[in-house]
Design a protein around this motif. Sequence first.
Motif, PDB file in Angstrom:
ATOM      1  N   TYR A   9       2.607   1.457  -3.464  1.00 29.96           N
ATOM      2  CA  TYR A   9       1.246   2.060  -4.254  1.00 29.96           C
ATOM      3  C   TYR A   9       1.371   3.425  -4.258  1.00 29.96           C
ATOM      4  O   TYR A   9       1.582   4.152  -5.671  1.00 29.96           O
ATOM      5  N   LYS A  10       1.234   4.155  -3.109  1.00 30.50           N
ATOM      6  CA  LYS A  10       0.717   4.897  -3.105  1.00 30.50           C
ATOM      7  C   LYS A  10       2.129   5.974  -3.121  1.00 30.50           C
ATOM      8  O   LYS A  10       1.864   7.608  -4.285  1.00 30.50           O
ATOM      9  N   LYS A  25       0.588   8.204  -6.584  1.00 33.57           N
ATOM     10  CA  LYS A  25       0.281   9.088  -6.907  1.00 33.57           C
ATOM     11  C   LYS A  25      -1.612   8.787  -6.139  1.00 33.57           C
ATOM     12  O   LYS A  25      -2.164   9.620  -6.188  1.00 33.57           O
ATOM     13  N   LYS A  26      -2.110   7.089  -6.098  1.00 32.67           N
ATOM     14  CA  LYS A  26      -3.486   7.280  -5.705  1.00 32.67           C
ATOM     15  C   LYS A  26      -2.928   5.814  -4.420  1.00 32.67           C
ATOM     16  O   LYS A  26      -2.193   4.938  -4.667  1.00 32.67           O
ATOM     17  N   SER A  27      -4.118   6.132  -3.459  1.00 33.31           N
ATOM     18  CA  SER A  27      -3.756   4.729  -3.021  1.00 33.31           C
ATOM     19  C   SER A  27      -4.473   3.554  -3.674  1.00 33.31           C
ATOM     20  O   SER A  27      -5.120   3.498  -4.694  1.00 33.31           O
ATOM     21  N   ASN A  85       0.663  -1.235  -0.502  1.00 34.51           N
ATOM     22  CA  ASN A  85      -0.189  -0.183   0.051  1.00 34.51           C
ATOM     23  C   ASN A  85       1.004   1.588  -0.112  1.00 34.51           C
ATOM     24  O   ASN A  85       0.878   2.330  -0.589  1.00 34.51           O
ATOM     25  N   ARG A  86       1.610   1.356   0.965  1.00 31.84           N
ATOM     26  CA  ARG A  86       3.150   2.271   0.989  1.00 31.84           C
ATOM     27  C   ARG A  86       3.678   2.735  -0.812  1.00 31.84           C
ATOM     28  O   ARG A  86       3.499   3.921  -0.862  1.00 31.84           O
TER      29      ARG A  86
END
Length: 506
Positions: free
Chosen positions: A315-316, A320-322, A312-313
């Motif tokens: 990817y964001k 720039k998107k969760s 998750n970290r």
Amino acid sequence: MSYPGYPPPAGTYPPQPGFYPPQAGGYPPQPGGYPPQAGGYPPQAGGYPPQAGGYPPQAGGYPPQAGGYPPQPGAYPPQPGSYPPQAGAYPSPLPTGTWGGGPSGGYPSTAPGSYPNPGYNAGMPGGTMPQQQYPGMGYPGQPGQTMPGYPQAPSPNPPMPGYGGAPSPNPSMPAYGGGAMPVAPSSNGVFRGTIKDFPGADPLKDVEVLRKAMKGFGTDEQAIIDLLGSRSNKQRVPLLRSYKTSYGKDLIKDLHSELSGDFRNLVMAMLKSPAELDASELHSAMKGAGTDEACMIEILSSRSNAEIKEINRIYKESYKKSLEDAIKSDTSGHFCRLLISLAQGNRDERENIDVSLAQQDAQALYAAGENKLGTDESKFNAILCARSKPHLRTVFYEYQKMCGRDIEKSINREMSGDLESGMLAVVKCIKNTPGYFAERLYKSMKGAGTKDRTLIRIMVSRSEIDMLDIRQEYVKNYGKSLYTHIHGDTSGDYRKLLIKLCGGND
């Protein structure tokens, strides 16, 4: 304690606290003792006090007969100030609230051959004492047995078959009858990967080898295969910084320009950290027209909570998107909810198994599917995404035992489309993770064409985790080795590097 001529009969009750049975060799009542109480036994021939040799009482007197109860009111308990029991006599009961001491009123007796009652002791910290153990029972404190007041140490706990379906005396051990329980092969702490740390690897020397392999006319692919195929992920990833430090250039860009096709894709995958590779694969699965739902389920159902949080970290940070927003924008309905639940990285990871809770979960799944008109998908979602994997293996066993149908067959009957595929993948991965990946690899190479993205992702991501177990499952389920299938389905440098990750033939 026995009286002359009166062996204690089986099944009699032990004396209660406060009542001492007359002791062998004990003292007869002293002159001036108490007269017989109301309702007591009449004095024996010879008058009171008893004459020498008059103790113990004669036939028909005290003690109680076979099957009788403890001394009745009016019997002769030792009075205050009387002599203590002599050597060889019954020890006095331990006071309540100590180890081995029972509750007030003493321990209740059980019939011969029955299991004695557990030694509960309300006076001890934690509320209960461990159960006594008998043949066929596990050790006290077996994983899953709740012992209030005792810290629960995590422990691998595949349930123990062989109880014949009878109720288990130990609540942590399922009463397994027929059929084996689905349990993923356990490595027991032994490394089951094929790629290990290379002893004495030096990143500065390694990047020099890579630079020479790409310098000048042509590329020495074998040198790249030999080096990357013998370094672990934590030895490969730092090469990017070392290369830039030594040569002021980007290793990824240089390799990308020198290599091509599936071989290049495999090399690129090997130079990412596990979380970077997973985030990249999830992004690709949702990019453009169509969605690779199987890839998303594969990653999210097989990673640990910590790994999913790192995904998750990354990817964001990278896109720039969760990850959750990306899932919402690319999927819908119950399948979307399944993915979002898995993407929380919040699954129970305790190793203990509560069999009674597993039975309740099995009944809840049955009530939400087979035993209901329509299907309550949210109940499947809640149980499959929140419970621990050891617990869910027990749930699947209890489900089959209860309704006579495998959980996978029930999902096939009750669901369809992406949700069916997703739920099935979660169940298969939980039941037997190496078996699930063996199936994914087999399908990636089966038939015309090869799903190279799936093949690359699994070979890279599992090479340091359980590739040896996957190879065992592969040959067992498909009749030929993973090595043989890769060798026949791929070619060139791509095949050489895949074979390195595979680690050998079976």
